[in-house]
Design a protein around this motif. Sequence first.
Motif, mmCIF file in Angstrom:
data_model
loop_
_atom_site.group_PDB
_atom_site.id
_atom_site.type_symbol
_atom_site.label_atom_id
_atom_site.label_comp_id
_atom_site.label_asym_id
_atom_site.label_seq_id
_atom_site.Cartn_x
_atom_site.Cartn_y
_atom_site.Cartn_z
ATOM 1 N N LEU A 68 0.851 -1.190 0.000
ATOM 2 C CA LEU A 68 0.000 0.000 0.000
ATOM 3 C C LEU A 68 0.885 1.238 0.000
ATOM 4 C CD1 LEU A 68 -2.625 1.616 0.388
ATOM 5 C CD2 LEU A 68 -2.487 1.102 2.833
ATOM 6 N N THR A 69 0.744 2.050 -1.036
ATOM 7 C CA THR A 69 1.499 3.298 -1.104
ATOM 8 C C THR A 69 0.530 4.472 -1.110
ATOM 9 O OG1 THR A 69 1.568 3.225 -3.532
ATOM 10 C CG2 THR A 69 3.409 2.234 -2.342
ATOM 11 N N MET A 70 1.007 5.616 -0.633
ATOM 12 C CA MET A 70 0.156 6.790 -0.436
ATOM 13 C C MET A 70 0.879 8.034 -0.936
ATOM 14 S SD MET A 70 -0.911 8.177 3.339
ATOM 15 C CE MET A 70 0.828 8.155 3.830
ATOM 16 N N THR A 71 0.165 8.870 -1.697
ATOM 17 C CA THR A 71 0.724 10.120 -2.210
ATOM 18 C C THR A 71 -0.335 11.224 -2.146
ATOM 19 O OG1 THR A 71 2.051 8.849 -3.790
ATOM 20 C CG2 THR A 71 1.884 11.214 -4.155
ATOM 21 N N PRO A 72 -0.020 12.390 -1.555
ATOM 22 C CA PRO A 72 1.191 12.729 -0.809
ATOM 23 C C PRO A 72 1.143 12.129 0.590
ATOM 24 C CG PRO A 72 -0.346 14.537 -0.709
ATOM 25 C CD PRO A 72 -0.987 13.507 -1.591
ATOM 26 N N GLN A 73 2.085 12.487 1.433
ATOM 27 C CA GLN A 73 2.127 11.967 2.793
ATOM 28 C C GLN A 73 1.813 13.035 3.835
ATOM 29 O OE1 GLN A 73 5.911 9.972 3.221
ATOM 30 N NE2 GLN A 73 5.140 8.154 2.177
ATOM 31 N N GLN A 74 1.360 14.175 3.363
ATOM 32 C CA GLN A 74 0.941 15.233 4.282
ATOM 33 C C GLN A 74 -0.002 16.181 3.561
ATOM 34 O OE1 GLN A 74 4.596 17.132 5.445
ATOM 35 N NE2 GLN A 74 4.779 18.281 3.538
ATOM 36 N N GLY A 75 -0.827 16.889 4.339
ATOM 37 C CA GLY A 75 -1.770 17.823 3.751
ATOM 38 C C GLY A 75 -2.882 18.155 4.728
ATOM 39 N N PRO A 76 -3.721 19.147 4.394
ATOM 40 C CA PRO A 76 -4.813 19.563 5.281
ATOM 41 C C PRO A 76 -6.045 18.681 5.101
ATOM 42 C CG PRO A 76 -4.791 20.925 3.328
ATOM 43 C CD PRO A 76 -3.614 20.008 3.201
ATOM 44 N N THR A 77 -7.022 18.845 5.976
ATOM 45 C CA THR A 77 -8.283 18.127 5.809
ATOM 46 C C THR A 77 -8.918 18.549 4.489
ATOM 47 O OG1 THR A 77 -9.487 19.841 7.023
ATOM 48 C CG2 THR A 77 -8.687 17.960 8.285
ATOM 49 N N GLY A 78 -9.531 17.605 3.814
ATOM 50 C CA GLY A 78 -10.142 17.873 2.521
ATOM 51 C C GLY A 78 -9.217 17.645 1.347
ATOM 52 N N ALA A 79 -7.908 17.557 1.599
ATOM 53 C CA ALA A 79 -6.948 17.339 0.517
ATOM 54 C C ALA A 79 -7.107 15.931 -0.051
ATOM 55 C CB ALA A 79 -5.526 17.544 1.029
ATOM 56 N N ASN A 80 -6.850 15.784 -1.348
ATOM 57 C CA ASN A 80 -6.950 14.473 -1.988
ATOM 58 C C ASN A 80 -5.690 13.650 -1.743
ATOM 59 O OD1 ASN A 80 -9.520 14.803 -3.097
ATOM 60 N ND2 ASN A 80 -8.707 15.846 -4.912
ATOM 61 N N VAL A 81 -5.891 12.371 -1.506
ATOM 62 C CA VAL A 81 -4.786 11.435 -1.302
ATOM 63 C C VAL A 81 -4.988 10.257 -2.248
ATOM 64 C CG1 VAL A 81 -3.627 9.907 0.328
ATOM 65 C CG2 VAL A 81 -4.569 12.088 1.118
ATOM 66 N N ASP A 82 -3.947 9.902 -2.985
ATOM 67 C CA ASP A 82 -4.003 8.762 -3.893
ATOM 68 C C ASP A 82 -3.426 7.531 -3.204
ATOM 69 O OD1 ASP A 82 -5.074 10.048 -6.243
ATOM 70 O OD2 ASP A 82 -3.141 11.072 -6.432
ATOM 71 N N LEU A 83 -4.207 6.466 -3.182
ATOM 72 C CA LEU A 83 -3.767 5.197 -2.611
ATOM 73 C C LEU A 83 -3.614 4.177 -3.731
ATOM 74 C CD1 LEU A 83 -6.059 4.844 0.551
ATOM 75 C CD2 LEU A 83 -3.749 5.793 0.421
#
Length: 231
Positions: free
Chosen positions: A143-158
């Motif tokens: 399982l990889t995640m991009t990005p690894q930081q950000g505010p609430t509501g930000a999109n994260v790709d898994l």
Amino acid sequence: MNTDMMKANIAIIAVAASLAGSAVAHAKTPCGDTTKVERGDSLSSIAERCDISEGTLLQANPNIDGSGDLRVGATVNTTTMANRTGDRLRSFAHGVSSGISRLASEVGSSVDDLLDKNPDLKQRLSSVGDKLTGESVTRKIKLTMTPQQGPTGANVDLAVSGLPAKAAVVIGAGRPGQSYTVLDHAKASEDGTINAKLAVPTWASAKQDLVFVVAADDGDWTIRSAKFDVQ
């Protein structure tokens, strides 16, 4: 041995295999036999709420290895199960193995040939064997995640690989060492991959870590991402 007798013996062994997870409940707790997982729950908080030990909670829920496996809204057992001890499992495995070897000998076949001719029995025994030896599909999953930081509501790709083909999963998030909340449902492709885009949940607190979770829909296994830094 005639065909009917052979089928009867195979059916008996298959039923025995299906009983590997059967259980006998012990004394009830203040929570009753089960309790619902709440957001922020951990093994210790549930154990305290239900007046049981964390060890008892783990024994009563073999699919749970730690607090990160707790799914918000899911039901967990709060009573121990008598036949989930190592001695009983080893005895069960020995009995099934001996029974199949004896049956193969009586029909003049090898164990491998017998199982090849009875695929349903072979699949059942394989499933039980995985549980007895502690093998898990999670050892193959990445399982990889991009990005690894950000505010609430930000999109994260898994990106998930190594899943069983067409496996039904839930995707969620939670604090490290606590229960997770389901955010989405998905199904793996034929090659065992999933690519998902999620938003950092609004209930996540700034300057606190978050982990994303991918778990079997039936709760049989759970895998967690690296820590995501909520800003």
